[in-house]
Design a protein around this motif. Structure first.
Motif, short mmCIF file in Angstrom:
data_model
loop_
_atom_site.label_atom_id
_atom_site.label_comp_id
_atom_site.label_asym_id
_atom_site.label_seq_id
_atom_site.Cartn_x
_atom_site.Cartn_y
_atom_site.Cartn_z
N LEU A 94 -11.56 9.77 2.41
CA LEU A 94 -10.53 10.18 3.38
C LEU A 94 -11.09 10.13 4.80
CD1 LEU A 94 -7.65 11.25 3.70
CD2 LEU A 94 -8.58 13.56 3.60
N ARG B 289 -12.81 16.30 -4.11
CA ARG B 289 -13.08 14.91 -4.45
C ARG B 289 -12.46 13.99 -3.40
NH1 ARG B 289 -9.90 11.95 -7.31
NH2 ARG B 289 -8.66 13.75 -7.84
N ALA C 22 -0.94 3.82 5.11
CA ALA C 22 -0.39 4.91 4.31
C ALA C 22 -1.11 5.02 2.97
CB ALA C 22 1.11 4.69 4.10
N ALA D 158 -11.26 6.52 5.91
CA ALA D 158 -9.94 5.98 6.26
C ALA D 158 -9.47 6.54 7.59
CB ALA D 158 -8.94 6.31 5.15
N LEU E 37 -5.46 10.78 -5.09
CA LEU E 37 -4.78 10.32 -6.31
C LEU E 37 -5.75 10.15 -7.48
CD1 LEU E 37 -2.31 7.57 -5.05
CD2 LEU E 37 -1.86 9.98 -5.49
N PHE F 167 -3.55 10.60 11.90
CA PHE F 167 -3.66 9.96 10.60
C PHE F 167 -3.72 11.00 9.48
CE2 PHE F 167 -6.27 8.48 7.06
CZ PHE F 167 -5.56 7.36 6.68
N ASN G 234 1.73 13.19 2.72
CA ASN G 234 1.91 12.23 1.64
C ASN G 234 1.26 12.74 0.35
OD1 ASN G 234 3.46 10.16 2.67
ND2 ASN G 234 1.71 9.07 3.52
N SER G 235 0.05 13.28 0.49
CA SER G 235 -0.68 13.74 -0.69
C SER G 235 0.05 14.87 -1.38
CB SER G 235 -2.08 14.20 -0.30
OG SER G 235 -2.79 13.14 0.29
N THR H 132 -7.45 18.01 -4.15
CA THR H 132 -8.31 17.27 -5.07
C THR H 132 -9.57 18.07 -5.39
OG1 THR H 132 -9.58 16.26 -3.31
CG2 THR H 132 -7.57 15.14 -3.96
N VAL I 134 -0.37 12.86 8.37
CA VAL I 134 0.52 12.06 7.52
C VAL I 134 -0.05 11.95 6.11
CG1 VAL I 134 1.56 9.79 7.22
CG2 VAL I 134 1.46 10.81 9.49
N SER I 135 -1.38 11.75 6.03
CA SER I 135 -2.03 11.67 4.71
C SER I 135 -1.85 12.97 3.95
CB SER I 135 -3.52 11.39 4.88
OG SER I 135 -3.69 10.17 5.52
N LYS J 248 8.68 15.26 5.99
CA LYS J 248 7.46 14.77 6.63
C LYS J 248 7.67 14.67 8.14
CE LYS J 248 6.08 10.74 5.18
NZ LYS J 248 6.06 9.83 4.04
N SER K 126 3.80 8.73 -3.42
CA SER K 126 4.82 7.90 -2.80
C SER K 126 4.61 7.91 -1.29
CB SER K 126 6.20 8.48 -3.16
OG SER K 126 7.20 7.83 -2.43
N VAL K 127 4.54 6.72 -0.71
CA VAL K 127 4.35 6.63 0.75
C VAL K 127 5.38 5.65 1.32
CG1 VAL K 127 1.89 7.15 0.68
CG2 VAL K 127 2.64 4.78 0.52
N HIS K 128 5.60 5.74 2.61
CA HIS K 128 6.49 4.79 3.28
C HIS K 128 5.65 3.72 3.98
CE1 HIS K 128 10.54 6.49 2.80
NE2 HIS K 128 9.86 7.59 2.55
N GLY L 105 -4.53 6.49 3.23
CA GLY L 105 -4.50 7.93 3.45
C GLY L 105 -4.23 8.74 2.20
N ILE L 106 -3.46 8.18 1.26
CA ILE L 106 -3.10 8.98 0.08
C ILE L 106 -4.06 8.73 -1.09
CG2 ILE L 106 -1.45 7.33 -0.96
CD1 ILE L 106 0.31 9.73 -1.68
#
Lengths: 339, 309
Positions: free
Chosen positions: B32, B27, A206, B35, A214, B271, B278-279, B24, B274-275, B287, A193-195, A209-210
């Protein structure tokens, strides 16, 4: 466009015959003001545009004496409260309000009510009981997204949720609906879940980045204004495009049409139409005309399906949002529906 | 051997990278990193500009960066109108917009003697309104060639990251090897002493405020091309980011001391953190709190080092 307005059009036909007059003469000397908290995105720009068109026509037809629009520059509650106080002093008969906060403006709204000014809040509504509220059932919107996914992907799988702006009630409501839907369709699981702040570039960042952390994702549930960014991020990561629910932005619809033509991509797009400002205008006019209007009204959201895609693309200006301009009859139908 | 203050930004970026990949078990490392380089590039470009302004000394900061990005992106994309072979025309429009914004900012500061914070903040309302007025928030797609460039890569590294890197090298050379850089540092450390020593302090200030706006305009042009069109709120998150990367990068917020490699590390960090959160599925509130705490920790670490030197 109207065919995709769920329910409202049919209701409008029924109610239109009953109130053909709409008491337009009764409001010929009334003045309506729009208090808007923010103009900095394409949705709000489309909203102001639709309002301006509706208001201009109504003033020209002598339905109301004035229907001016005012926007605060900084999206601050203090600034908007002061703006509402100015409107009371200027002697407006009704204020249409897209509020910067559901609670922080209640004091100013109460002052307006006490001064005999009708306050109609829409889109971002206020909780003050004396005001009318034209709200969207955002929880239902989230639930419908998952219901749709369940029909398309009966075997279920992993979902990515893109939320809106943290701390805004709309974001909580849509997310709530999505999670309710997941509880109902337990074959789905939200793995990330991201904003995305309802902005393509923020969502793209976002999601990019995630994504590396996943597992395979079969669907993306969104809140509008973020689907195209998500698609870009999946493409940049070299992943297959999942089923992304879209939010009626023209660039999303165009991307959808391109994907459909290339590989038969199918999805659903839904969001609140910026034309809700024109609905608020007509509801305000009806209240000023002395109609008995319930305090809580619900506006349908605008859903675009695979069949409507081409007609929606045709009527949506390049770079804008799919829209619908509400009429007096639509407003009467919404009012009748709430009674 | 003393630790350079820029080490901390890079160390934090590396740590956030490793912690994300622990989830991960290794992986997706390439994905990453790619990005981070793509999105870090935009923060780096605006951060380099903000660093130059902050180096000018206390009170100097440019708060019009988001509005400048939006205006430059909007005007450039409107001029190009998705027509092929207009990429350089659009770039020229964007840079000219940045130049104009820089001129207005500096004139407000110099002629009206407004504090830079007030001048740039007030002027940014005008730039934002111009952006709204010019295109009413419609998203126009960038020409295909330009979009391909902005999202493309060269030797495995995103093109936008190459742009940021080249810009960083140029800024570094000017700061460390050219007279102008010495003048900037001297003005930032003590404007009065610098003036008495014969340094054209106002010219240095003018050039600095022009640079930050041109950098912001370039970032706006690239970001709009990268994300499929200019949006009215596209610069919003780069206001705090631009200041944060300067501070995390080890430049002194009091001015007179700049740090180019630190800005690059900090841009990647902003960056990656935040990643990472989120992960790990952190909620929005947690956050924000964690991001703030981590930034404060790095700034403290970097500044303690400096005071011991």
């Amino acid at each position: 466009m109207k065919s995709i307005l769920m329910g409202a059009a049919t209701l409008a036909l029924m109610a239109g015959a009953v109130h053909a007059e709409g008491h337009s003469a009764a409001t010929a000397d009334k003045r309506i003001a729009l208090s808007n908290n923010y103009a900095g995105n394409s949705w709000r720009q489309a909203m102001l545009q639709t309002y301006a068109e509706t208001a201009e026509a109504a003033v020209a037809d002598g339905v109301v004496a004035a229907a001016d629009a005012f926007t605060t520059s900084e999206n601050q509650t203090t600034e908007q409260a002061a703006q509402i106080q100015n409107m009371i002093l200027q002697g407006y008969d009704a204020i249409l309000l897209n509020a910067a906060s559901p609670t922080a403006l209640n004091g100013a709204v109460k002052e307006a009510c006490d001064a005999g000014v009708k306050v109609i809040s829409f889109d971002s509504i206020v909780t003050e009981p004396c005001a009318w509220r034209i709200a969207v059932d955002f929880v239902e919107m989230g639930r419908q997204e998952v219901d749709y996914l369940a029909t398309r992907l009966p075997e279920g799988g992993n979902l990515l949720e893109i939320r809106g702006l943290a701390g805004v009630s709309t974001d909580d409501a849509i997310s709530q609906g999505i999670h309710d839907g997941i509880a109902e369709h337990s074959q789905f699981e939200i793995v990330g879940s991201v904003h995305g702040d309802w902005a393509q570039d923020v969502a793209q960042k976002a999601v990019a980045g995630i994504l590396p952390s996943l597992p395979d994702v079969v669907g993306v549930v969104t809140q509008g204004g973020d689907g195209y960014g998500a698609a870009e991020a999946f493409a940049a990561a070299g992943r297959p495009t999942p089923l992304i629910i879209l939010g009626n932005r023209q660039d999303e619809l165009k991307w959808w049409a391109e994907q459909r033509d290339a590989n038969g991509y199918e999805t659903l797009s839904l969001s609140i139409a910026p034309g809700v400002a024109s609905l608020a205008f007509w509801v305000g006019q009806q209240i000023l005309a002395g109609e008995d209007v319930p305090k809580d009204l619900t506006v349908p959201f605008l859903t675009i399906t695979q069949d409507d895609l081409d007609s929606a693309l045709e009527t949506t200006p390049e770079g804008s949002v799919a829209n619908v301009s509400y009429t007096l009859e639509d407003a009467q139908a919404v009012i009748a529906g709430a009674k | 051997m003393t630790m350079k203050p820029w080490v901390w930004g890079w160390a934090a970026a590396g740590l956030a990278f490793v912690v994300t990949l622990m989830l991960t078990s290794g992986r997706g490392a390439g994905e990453l990193a790619y990005a981070a380089l793509s999105f870090g590039a935009f923060a780096a470009i605006v951060g380099l500009g903000q660093m130059l302004v902050i180096t000018l000394g206390p009170g100097n900061v440019d708060l019009s960066i988001p509005a400048c990005m939006t205006l430059a992106g909007t005007l450039a994309l409107k001029t190009m109108g998705s027509d092929p072979n207009t990429a350089f025309l659009g770039l020229a429009v964007a840079l000219a917009t940045g130049f104009g914004v820089g001129c207005v900012n500096f004139l407000l500061i110099w002629l009206l003697r407004l504090p830079p914070i007030i001048a740039t903040l007030a002027a940014s309302l005008i730039y934002q309104s111009l952006a709204i007025w010019s295109n009413r928030g419609l998203r126009i797609k960038p020409p295909e060639g330009l979009a391909d460039f902005a999202t493309g890569r060269f030797i495995g590294v995103p093109n936008v990251a190459w742009v940021a890197l080249i810009l960083a090298v140029v800024v570094w050379v000017i700061l460390e090897r050219a007279v102008w850089g010495r003048w900037l540092l001297a003005s930032g450390q003590n404007a009065r002493a610098a003036r008495l020593a014969g340094i054209p302090v106002e010219a240095v200030r003018a050039a600095t405020y022009l640079s930050v706006s041109v950098f912001a305009a370039l970032a706006g042009y690239l970001l709009a091309s990268f994300s499929g069109g200019a949006a009215l709120n596209m610069g919003a998150e780069y206001l705090l980011t631009s200041i944060a990367v300067v501070v995390i990068g080890g430049s002194s917020i009091a001015g007179g001391n700049s740090n180019v490699p630190g800005v690059l590390g900090a841009a990647l960090f902003m960056f990656l953190v935040v990643s990472m959160l989120n992960s790990y599925g952190a909620g929005a509130g947690i956050k924000s709190v964690l991001t703030g705490t981590i930034i404060i920790a790095i700034v403290i670490a970097a500044s303690t080092r400096r005071s011991r030197q």
